[in-house]
Each structure stands twice: as structure tokens, then as C-alpha cells.
Design an enzyme around this catalytic site. Structure first.
Site, short mmCIF file in Angstrom:
data_model
loop_
_atom_site.label_atom_id
_atom_site.label_comp_id
_atom_site.label_asym_id
_atom_site.label_seq_id
_atom_site.Cartn_x
_atom_site.Cartn_y
_atom_site.Cartn_z
N ASP A 243 3.58 91.80 5.55
CA ASP A 243 2.37 92.58 5.80
C ASP A 243 1.26 92.19 4.83
OD1 ASP A 243 3.40 94.08 7.91
OD2 ASP A 243 4.47 95.39 6.52
N ASN B 93 11.55 87.95 2.59
CA ASN B 93 12.40 89.11 2.87
C ASN B 93 13.77 88.63 3.32
OD1 ASN B 93 12.40 88.81 5.87
ND2 ASN B 93 10.20 89.02 5.49
O1 PMT Z 1 16.86 88.13 11.09
P1 PMT Z 1 18.05 89.09 10.96
O2 PMT Z 1 18.73 88.96 9.64
O3 PMT Z 1 18.97 88.98 12.13
O4 PMT Z 1 17.45 90.57 10.96
C1 PMT Z 1 16.84 91.07 12.10
C2 PMT Z 1 15.63 91.95 11.76
C3 PMT Z 1 16.08 93.17 11.00
C4 PMT Z 1 14.61 91.16 10.91
C5 PMT Z 1 14.98 92.34 13.14
O5 PMT Z 1 15.93 93.06 13.89
C6 PMT Z 1 13.73 93.19 12.94
O6 PMT Z 1 13.77 94.39 12.86
N1 PMT Z 1 12.53 92.52 12.87
C7 PMT Z 1 11.25 93.14 12.62
C8 PMT Z 1 11.16 93.45 11.16
C9 PMT Z 1 9.84 93.99 10.75
O7 PMT Z 1 9.17 93.36 9.98
O8 PMT Z 1 9.42 95.06 11.33
P2 PMT Z 1 7.99 95.73 11.02
O9 PMT Z 1 8.25 97.14 11.26
O10 PMT Z 1 7.45 95.33 9.70
O11 PMT Z 1 7.03 95.09 12.11
C10 PMT Z 1 6.92 95.63 13.44
C11 PMT Z 1 6.71 94.53 14.42
O12 PMT Z 1 5.45 93.90 14.18
C12 PMT Z 1 7.76 93.45 14.38
O13 PMT Z 1 8.05 93.05 15.70
C13 PMT Z 1 7.09 92.32 13.61
O14 PMT Z 1 7.55 91.02 14.02
C14 PMT Z 1 5.62 92.52 13.98
N2 PMT Z 1 4.68 92.10 12.93
C15 PMT Z 1 4.71 92.66 11.70
C16 PMT Z 1 3.80 92.26 10.75
C17 PMT Z 1 2.84 91.28 11.08
N3 PMT Z 1 1.95 90.85 10.21
N4 PMT Z 1 2.83 90.75 12.30
C18 PMT Z 1 3.74 91.16 13.24
O15 PMT Z 1 3.71 90.66 14.37
#
Ligand code: PMT
Length: 410
Positions: A287, A216
Site C-alpha cells: 500500500d 510481505n
Molecule cells: O501468496 P500466498 O502465500 O498463497 O498467500 C495468498 C494471499 C494471502 C496473499 C492471498 O490469498 C490474498 O489475500 N491476497 C491479497 C492480499 C492483500 O494485500 O489484500 P489487501 O486487503 O491489502 O488488498 C485488497 C485487494 O486489493 C487485493 O486483491 C490486492 O491485490 C488489491 N490491491 C491492494 C493494494 C494495491 N496497491 N493494489 C491492489 O490491487
């Protein structure tokens, strides 16, 4: 301000023409009140004498692992244990190679294997040696382990070439060392002093085959800003970084762990979980991953190709549900309905705070220098931050975490 006073510094001097600058360096560090223990290699002694550095440091100079003058001590271990900082100046290609692969065949390289203090090196060599792929690889290896490089300057080299390779001047090195200790002294008084903070950053890489992957747009900037901010507030920081577009913080005090996939990241985070006080998940973790990662390159065949994807372990979800003392902050990267989805993740993953960024907004989310975030707890909106640098966003997030963690401890 002088932050060098009272510190114990091991100064490693290796064999290059710039070894003569070690005299000025020893003198300046000693004058600033550091206890400077010089370790010289045999080659360094071809360029400058032990007596010179002993006279300037007013300390015994070490060069022979087997010359143990005091039966009560094992010099390379005791020296390593006493150090607040190890500085190798000048650092030749040879010592960089030994440190990179772990060779201990003289007093300096053996001591380096026992050192747990931060390490700075000021390389000095011929411009072609400096650019040699083997030297570059060794430097990258060392940098990935947290060794801090004081880059050589450009100019006329002793070999007659003009280019990069000349050791930085002693005044500049002393200034870098002072800045390093200033940061450390400040951090020792910060609101997160004594806390262990783990930050995830970057985008995970899920292999399809040896040359293709699913990832990503995460650049790592948000996670790196968080690691820096946590360090500035005094925390012990572990930064677990997947693929990133920018270089990680060059702070020897930040423990950098490089990983590739979501599974690697989960393993790295969970193995450090019991020691952790604050976990911040800024990484964009896949994911789903391909069910099978082919061992050889997949050949083009039919008009379509179906990849079967399976769910990865959700790191925050798994750990959030078993948390005890840990404070856990998640991020939610959304392209609409950010509040709704973020609050859902906060509850589902049992997080203490969630930072929602609507990545569809100009200046927010992936790759940008800035972000626009709303931070929620189980009670609702805690903080709305308009367009701000990622450093400022990180600072505000850490401030909130520090306040809430302190509140919980009362
Ligand atoms: O790296 P940059 O270019 O500065 O960009 C920053 C960012 C946009 C990546 C950052 O600010 C951000 O939003 N990161 C989380 C992105 C994300 O994948 O969000 P999510 O909604 O898919 O996941 C929610 C949370 O669960 C996140 O804290 C993620 O780290 C965590 N997660 C998700 C999937 C997984 N398998 N394990 C996790 O721990």
C-alpha cells in the site's frame, strides 16, 4: 487417449550424441498421427542423417534457411506459423543460448524467432555443461518466457561421466507431449474457453536502496493455483507475478510476466486491461513505498532512521472504477473483522466478488498450502469454503466467476 493425432509438431534436432534418439521420437510422434516437421542443425547432421528423419516423418526435413524449394513459401515463417508445438530434442547448450538471446543464424534458431506456438525443450549435455552458470541462466530466461523443460535424466553420459544430462527417453517425451495436448484439448471445451484471464500473484518489492526492500509474506501459491485453474477451464491466462517463494506453473500456455514493485505490477496489469475479461488480484500489493529509493546502499549513521512512505497506486481500485466488460475479483487478507473489511473493499473498489481470508486462522492465508475463505458479492455472502487446498479454492473461485460471467452475457 491419443491427443497427438492431427497436431503439427516442429521437431528441432541439435548436435549431440542424443540426436540418435530423434529417430525414435520422430517415428513415435508420426505413428500417433502428428505431422512432424524436422529441422536439423548442421551439427545434428554429424550424428544422424536427414534421410533417416525424412523417411520416418514422411515429410521434408529442413536444415538450410536459404534452400527455399518452393517459391511460394518462406520456410522458417510458414513452418513457425503452422506449429501447434515446437519440441527441441535433444537441445544442446548452444541452441538454449541462441534462444535465450535471440540469435537466428541457422534454420532452427531463425524459425524459433518466428514461433508463437508453445515450446518444449529436452536438454542433453555433459553434466558439467548442464550445471554451468551460463547454461542455468539461459534456461531460467527461457523458463521465464514460458518455455517448458523436459528435464534430463540421471545416468551414464556418453562422455563417461555419471550425472544429470542424459536426454529423457522418447517414450517419456511422447507422454509429456500427449499430456500437454490433453490439457489443451480439455481447456478448449472448458467454461472459460475464449476468455482472457489475468491473475496477480506474490508480494511486491518496494526498494529502500539497492540491497533492502519492503515486502510481505505472500508465497505466490494462491495466485499460481488460480492461474492453473483458469487455464484448466480453458482461459487464456496471463500471470503477473511479483516476488514469490515457489516456482510459477510450468505451463507453456500461461503467459508469465515477472514484476517487482506495485508500480511495475500496475503498469503490467493496466497495459493488458483492455483485452482482459476477468482480473483476479491475489497479489499482496504494497500500500506504501519509500518516497525515495536510494541509488546506493544507505550507510548506518544515527540511532534512528526515518523512512518516508508514500501511497502506491491501488490497482484494483483504479481499474475497478473504470471497468466495462471486465469481471474483477479481489482478495482481502485480514487479521480480524474479515467480513466487514472485505465488504468495504468490495464496494470501494467496485469489485464483482471479494475473497476474504482471515490470515490469522491456522491453515489460511500467506505461505500455506491451504486456505479458508468466504466469498462476497454486493448481495452478501456467496460461498463459505472451509479448510481446502489452494487448488480447490482456486477452482471454486473460477467456477463462480465462470457462472456469473456467463449469466451476464445472456
Ligand atoms: O501468496 P500466498 O502465500 O498463497 O498467500 C495468498 C494471499 C494471502 C496473499 C492471498 O490469498 C490474498 O489475500 N491476497 C491479497 C492480499 C492483500 O494485500 O489484500 P489487501 O486487503 O491489502 O488488498 C485488497 C485487494 O486489493 C487485493 O486483491 C490486492 O491485490 C488489491 N490491491 C491492494 C493494494 C494495491 N496497491 N493494489 C491492489 O490491487
Amino acid at each position: 487417449m491419443n491427443h497427438i493425432y492431427g497436431k503439427t509438431i516442429i521437431l528441432g534436432v541439435t548436435g549431440g550424441i542424443a540426436a540418435y534418439k530423434a529417430a525414435a521420437l520422430t517415428s513415435k510422434l508420426t505413428q500417433k498421427g502428428a505431422k512432424v516437421h524436422v529441422i536439423m542443425t548442421a551439427s545434428a547432421k554429424e550424428f544422424i542423417t536427414e534421410l533417416t528423419l525424412q523417411s520416418l516423418s514422411k515429410q521434408r526435413v529442413y536444415s538450410d534457411t536459404f534452400q527455399e524449394r518452393d517459391p511460394a513459401e518462406i520456410s522458417h515463417i510458414d513452418l513457425a506459423d503452422s506449429a501447434d508445438l515446437v519440441l527441441i530434442a535433444p537441445a544442446t547448450a548452444n541452441i538454449l543460448a541462441k534462444m535465450a538471446v535471440g540469435i537466428g543464424d541457422d534454420m532452427l534458431s531463425t524459425t524459433m524467432l518466428a514461433v508463437t506456438a508453445p515450446v518444449m525443450v529436452a536438454p542433453a549435455m555433459n553434466v558439467h555443461m548442464y550445471q554451468h552458470p551460463a547454461v542455468r541462466t539461459n534456461m531460467q530466461t527461457l523458463a521465464s518466457r514460458g518455455v517448458h523443460f523436459i528435464e534430463p535424466g540421471e545416468g551414464l553420459l556418453a562422455c563417461g561421466y555419471v550425472g544429470k544430462g542424459r536426454m529423457e527417453e522418447p517414450e517419456t517425451i511422447v507422454a509429456v507431449v500427449n499430456e500437454f495436448f490433453a490439457g489443451r484439448d480439455m481447456a478448449a471445451q472448458g467454461p472459460l474457453a475464449g476468455k482472457r484471464v489475468m491473475v496477480t500473484a506474490g508480494g511486491t518489492v518496494e526498494r529502500i536502496d539497492p540491497v533492502r526492500y519492503i515486502s510481505n509474506d505472500s508465497s505466490g501459491k494462491m495466485g499460481f493455483a488460480l492461474a492453473r485453474a483458469a487455464r484448466a477451464m480453458g482461459a487464456e491466462v496471463t500471470l503477473i507475478a511479483a516476488r514469490t517463494d515457489v516456482a510459477p506453473p510450468q505451463d507453456p500456455q500461461i503467459d508469465l510476466v515477472r514484476v517487482e514493485s506495485a508500480a511495475d505490477m500496475y503498469a503490467a496489469v493496466s497495459s493488458r486491461w483492455s483485452d482482459c475479461d476477468l482480473l483476479i488480484g491475489a497479489a499482496a500489493v504494497a500500500d506504501y513505498r519509500p518516497r525515495i529509493s536510494a541509488e546506493t546502499k544507505i550507510k548506518k549513521s544515527g540511532d534512528t532512521l526515518t523512512l518516508e512512505l508514500v501511497k502506491t497506486t491501488d490497482i484494483l481500485d483504479t481499474l475497478g472504477k473504470i471497468k466495462e466488460k471486465q469481471f474483477v475479483i479481489g482478495f482481502a487478507a485480514e487479521t480480524g473483522n474479515a467480513e466487514l473489511y472485505a465488504k468495504d473493499k468490495l464496494v470501494r473498489k467496485n469489485l464483482d466478488l471479494i475473497v476474504a481470508n482471515d490470515v490469522g486462522q491456522e491453515g489460511a492465508g500467506f505461505g500455506t498450502e491451504t486456505n479458508i475463505v468466504s466469498i462476497y458479492s454486493s448481495e452478501g455472502l456467496v460461498l463459505d469454503l472451509p479448510l481446502s487446498s489452494k487448488d480447490e479454492v482456486a477452482r471454486r473461485i473460477l467456477q463462480l466467476a465462470a457462472e456469473r460471467m456467463a449469466g451476464a452475457a445472456v
